[in-house]
Design a protein around this motif. Structure first.
Motif: not given
Length: 67
Positions: A59-66
């Motif tokens: 989820v951290t990666d999915r929500r990363a800016p950009g």
């Protein structure tokens, strides 16, 4: 004795929100299934977004800016 386990990502759910979840689930089980609220157990587990995966990524990666 019903046991309900709610898992949410650790993103700042307040104590008041958690209380509302616990009360709401307990009331739902009483209303729909006739379960005794005094013996209904509700547990909320908060999971770090690094430990929660969807579609092969965290989820951290999915929500990363950009993204």
């Amino acid at each position: 004795m019903p046991y309900v386990n709610i898992k949410i990502t650790r993103e700042g759910a307040t104590a008041a929100q958690k209380r509302e979840l616990i009360q709401g689930v307990t009331q739902l089980l009483q209303r729909v299934l006739g379960k005794n609220p005094a013996t209904t157990v509700v547990v909320i587990d908060e999971v770090d977004t690094d430990n929660w995966g969807i579609g092969g990524e965290t989820v951290t990666d999915r929500r990363a800016p950009g993204r």
